[in-house]
Write an enzyme that holds these catalytic residues in place. Sequence first.
Site, PDB file in Angstrom:
ATOM      1  N   ASP A   1     -13.538   6.291  -3.167  1.00 22.14           N
ATOM      2  CA  ASP A   1     -12.924   5.854  -4.547  1.00 22.14           C
ATOM      3  C   ASP A   1     -13.531   6.759  -5.758  1.00 22.14           C
ATOM      4  O   ASP A   1     -12.878   6.996  -6.863  1.00 22.14           O
ATOM      5  CB  ASP A   1     -13.037   4.297  -4.830  1.00 22.14           C
ATOM      6  CG  ASP A   1     -11.870   3.393  -4.008  1.00 22.14           C
ATOM      7  OD1 ASP A   1     -11.069   3.993  -3.579  1.00 22.14           O
ATOM      8  OD2 ASP A   1     -12.091   2.401  -3.991  1.00 22.14           O
TER       9      ASP A   1
ATOM     10  N   GLY B   1     -14.898  -3.386 -17.323  1.00 22.32           N
ATOM     11  CA  GLY B   1     -14.833  -3.895 -15.776  1.00 22.32           C
ATOM     12  C   GLY B   1     -15.957  -3.969 -15.093  1.00 22.32           C
ATOM     13  O   GLY B   1     -16.844  -2.699 -15.673  1.00 22.32           O
ATOM     14  N   ALA B   2     -16.112  -4.812 -14.324  1.00 22.01           N
ATOM     15  CA  ALA B   2     -17.261  -4.733 -13.493  1.00 22.01           C
ATOM     16  C   ALA B   2     -17.221  -5.073 -11.961  1.00 22.01           C
ATOM     17  O   ALA B   2     -17.783  -5.846 -11.440  1.00 22.01           O
ATOM     18  CB  ALA B   2     -18.304  -5.827 -14.194  1.00 22.01           C
TER      19      ALA B   2
ATOM     20  N   LYS C   1     -13.056  -4.690   2.128  1.00 19.84           N
ATOM     21  CA  LYS C   1     -13.929  -3.654   2.163  1.00 19.84           C
ATOM     22  C   LYS C   1     -15.391  -3.902   2.213  1.00 19.84           C
ATOM     23  O   LYS C   1     -15.993  -3.046   2.626  1.00 19.84           O
ATOM     24  CB  LYS C   1     -13.704  -3.122   0.606  1.00 19.84           C
ATOM     25  CG  LYS C   1     -12.520  -2.393   0.513  1.00 19.84           C
ATOM     26  CD  LYS C   1     -12.403  -2.055  -1.097  1.00 19.84           C
ATOM     27  CE  LYS C   1     -11.033  -0.869  -1.249  1.00 19.84           C
ATOM     28  NZ  LYS C   1     -11.057  -0.249  -2.489  1.00 19.84           N
TER      29      LYS C   1
ATOM     30  N   THR D   1      -8.498  -1.988   2.712  1.00 21.04           N
ATOM     31  CA  THR D   1      -8.621  -2.163   1.384  1.00 21.04           C
ATOM     32  C   THR D   1      -8.612  -3.787   1.384  1.00 21.04           C
ATOM     33  O   THR D   1      -9.075  -4.313   2.411  1.00 21.04           O
ATOM     34  CB  THR D   1      -7.127  -1.623   1.019  1.00 21.04           C
ATOM     35  OG1 THR D   1      -7.036  -2.058  -0.404  1.00 21.04           O
ATOM     36  CG2 THR D   1      -5.897  -2.561   1.653  1.00 21.04           C
TER      37      THR D   1
ATOM     38  N   SER E   1       0.888  -1.077   0.011  1.00 23.06           N
ATOM     39  CA  SER E   1       0.078   0.100   0.044  1.00 23.06           C
ATOM     40  C   SER E   1       0.835   1.221  -0.057  1.00 23.06           C
ATOM     41  O   SER E   1       1.661   1.176   0.830  1.00 23.06           O
ATOM     42  CB  SER E   1      -0.796   0.067   1.230  1.00 23.06           C
ATOM     43  OG  SER E   1      -1.586   1.372   1.401  1.00 23.06           O
TER      44      SER E   1
HETATM   45  P1  NAP Z   1     -11.710  -6.540  -9.310  1.00 25.84           P
HETATM   46  O1  NAP Z   1     -12.854  -6.410  -8.200  1.00 25.84           O
HETATM   47  O2  NAP Z   1     -10.718  -7.817  -8.993  1.00 25.84           O
HETATM   48  O3  NAP Z   1     -11.912  -6.727 -10.656  1.00 25.84           O
HETATM   49  C1  NAP Z   1     -11.183  -6.915 -11.651  1.00 25.84           C
HETATM   50  C2  NAP Z   1     -11.835  -6.701 -13.076  1.00 25.84           C
HETATM   51  O4  NAP Z   1     -10.849  -6.715 -14.161  1.00 25.84           O
HETATM   52  C3  NAP Z   1     -13.045  -7.555 -13.265  1.00 25.84           C
HETATM   53  O5  NAP Z   1     -14.028  -6.894 -14.213  1.00 25.84           O
HETATM   54  C4  NAP Z   1     -12.496  -8.550 -14.234  1.00 25.84           C
HETATM   55  O6  NAP Z   1     -13.197  -9.158 -15.157  1.00 25.84           O
HETATM   56  C5  NAP Z   1     -11.466  -7.887 -15.070  1.00 25.84           C
HETATM   57  N1  NAP Z   1     -10.496  -8.827 -15.562  1.00 25.84           N
HETATM   58  C6  NAP Z   1      -9.522  -9.630 -14.975  1.00 25.84           C
HETATM   59  N2  NAP Z   1      -8.870 -10.305 -15.734  1.00 25.84           N
HETATM   60  C7  NAP Z   1      -9.212  -9.980 -17.031  1.00 25.84           C
HETATM   61  C8  NAP Z   1      -8.965 -10.279 -18.160  1.00 25.84           C
HETATM   62  N3  NAP Z   1      -7.886 -11.254 -18.558  1.00 25.84           N
HETATM   63  N4  NAP Z   1      -9.533  -9.742 -19.335  1.00 25.84           N
HETATM   64  C9  NAP Z   1     -10.442  -8.764 -19.282  1.00 25.84           C
HETATM   65  N5  NAP Z   1     -10.943  -8.433 -18.100  1.00 25.84           N
HETATM   66  C10 NAP Z   1     -10.175  -9.046 -16.848  1.00 25.84           C
HETATM   67  O7  NAP Z   1     -10.711  -5.522  -8.991  1.00 25.84           O
HETATM   68  P2  NAP Z   1     -10.947  -3.722  -8.613  1.00 25.84           P
HETATM   69  O8  NAP Z   1     -10.650  -3.735  -7.360  1.00 25.84           O
HETATM   70  O9  NAP Z   1     -12.028  -3.489  -9.252  1.00 25.84           O
HETATM   71  O10 NAP Z   1      -9.545  -3.197  -9.445  1.00 25.84           O
HETATM   72  C11 NAP Z   1      -9.493  -3.244 -10.860  1.00 25.84           C
HETATM   73  C12 NAP Z   1      -8.214  -2.194 -11.373  1.00 25.84           C
HETATM   74  O11 NAP Z   1      -8.419  -0.919 -10.846  1.00 25.84           O
HETATM   75  C13 NAP Z   1      -6.920  -2.764 -10.821  1.00 25.84           C
HETATM   76  O12 NAP Z   1      -5.958  -2.558 -11.873  1.00 25.84           O
HETATM   77  C14 NAP Z   1      -6.414  -1.880  -9.532  1.00 25.84           C
HETATM   78  O13 NAP Z   1      -5.273  -1.646  -9.424  1.00 25.84           O
HETATM   79  C15 NAP Z   1      -7.240  -0.666 -10.220  1.00 25.84           C
HETATM   80  N6  NAP Z   1      -7.810   0.544  -9.007  1.00 25.84           N
HETATM   81  C16 NAP Z   1      -7.103   1.519  -8.896  1.00 25.84           C
HETATM   82  C17 NAP Z   1      -7.586   2.290  -7.894  1.00 25.84           C
HETATM   83  C18 NAP Z   1      -6.984   3.690  -7.834  1.00 25.84           C
HETATM   84  O14 NAP Z   1      -6.998   4.450  -6.795  1.00 25.84           O
HETATM   85  N7  NAP Z   1      -6.347   3.969  -8.878  1.00 25.84           N
HETATM   86  C19 NAP Z   1      -8.456   2.008  -6.992  1.00 25.84           C
HETATM   87  C20 NAP Z   1      -9.032   0.855  -7.114  1.00 25.84           C
HETATM   88  C21 NAP Z   1      -8.649  -0.124  -8.007  1.00 25.84           C
HETATM   89  P3  NAP Z   1     -14.114 -10.528 -14.619  1.00 25.84           P
HETATM   90  O15 NAP Z   1     -15.281 -10.320 -13.952  1.00 25.84           O
HETATM   91  O16 NAP Z   1     -14.465 -11.090 -16.063  1.00 25.84           O
HETATM   92  O17 NAP Z   1     -13.287 -11.506 -13.733  1.00 25.84           O
END
Ligand code: NAP
Length: 278
Positions: free
Chosen positions: A106, A132-133, A69, A65, A18
């Site tokens: 967020d 993404g979802a 969450k 985190t 983190s």
């Molecule tokens: P999460 O809940 O695990 O969601 C992951 C997403 O990625 C899902 O929609 C998943 O689709 C998709 N995915 C995974 N592998 C894939 C593939 N091979 N092809 C296409 N889609 C794929 O994660 P999250 O917390 O939402 O985070 C998602 C991203 O946002 C990460 O990169 C994280 O670092 C970033 N993030 C950034 C911040 C910031 O402050 N900048 C904050 C939060 C998150 P499926 O449903 O099909 O598995």
Amino acid sequence: MDNKFVMAGVMGWPVTHSRSPVIHNHWIRQYGLNGTYGLFPVEPQNIDDAIRGLKALGLAGCNITIPHKVEAMKRMDWVDPLAQRMGAINTIVVQADGALHGYNNDGFGFIQSLRDDKPDWRADAGPITVLGAGGAARAIVLSLIDEGASEIRLINRTRVKADALAQEFGQVVTAYDWSERHDALAGCALLINTTNQGMHGQPDLDLQLDQLPTSALVADAIYIPLETALLAQARQRGNTGVNGLGMLLNQARPAFKAWFGVMPEITPELRQAIIATF
Ligand code: NAP
């Protein structure tokens, strides 16, 4: 001046990666405050005890985190209505009477990061495509709706998850198939990647931008690397790109304000301090 020592931190598992301690301890120094922000590695089976310990230990609160969450939200005395709709919290603020209040910043962080780069940005400027979802998509889509988005095209590799969000969030959101992602960009004013594709250690996002107007803003929630292949591709064809660092930094600001009493600013020095950790 009240010189009380204020403590906060982040609970997660694992949590060593983190960047939040760098952000908050930078602000504590910058504003000459008396306090500290630490890392709390909390295994999932200990989340109950850890949250209960916040008040007993005299902490001002903490960030929450992955993977806590959703579970943490269930243990709050009060949850902000926006966080309630997001179904997850990322911030706990311990009240003077010991009550635990939960928030999710967020979405605020994401919207603010767009405004930092483009002050006149409007959610209703045209259709928005979100890839993404997962948790990040949920926070971002809800915030876009609250900002007045008129059309959100939601596309996820696993279609049923996009369908479920579209059904929950109402007619502003339409789910499309993953195979339709290239064509869905036609006429869009904003494209947002909330998948993990393009993140350090993951393959690049497989997306053709041909149909995306060059006037569209392209945002990636990823911040390692700062410029993902998506953002590089967007920049090369003339689109303005926004990386995920602004979202990370901006989500921290309301939490810092709640614990330490100052709404902190994002300075070039802070950005550099974070980039130096990559
Ligand atoms: P999460 O809940 O695990 O969601 C992951 C997403 O990625 C899902 O929609 C998943 O689709 C998709 N995915 C995974 N592998 C894939 C593939 N091979 N092809 C296409 N889609 C794929 O994660 P999250 O917390 O939402 O985070 C998602 C991203 O946002 C990460 O990169 C994280 O670092 C970033 N993030 C950034 C911040 C910031 O402050 N900048 C904050 C939060 C998150 P499926 O449903 O099909 O598995």
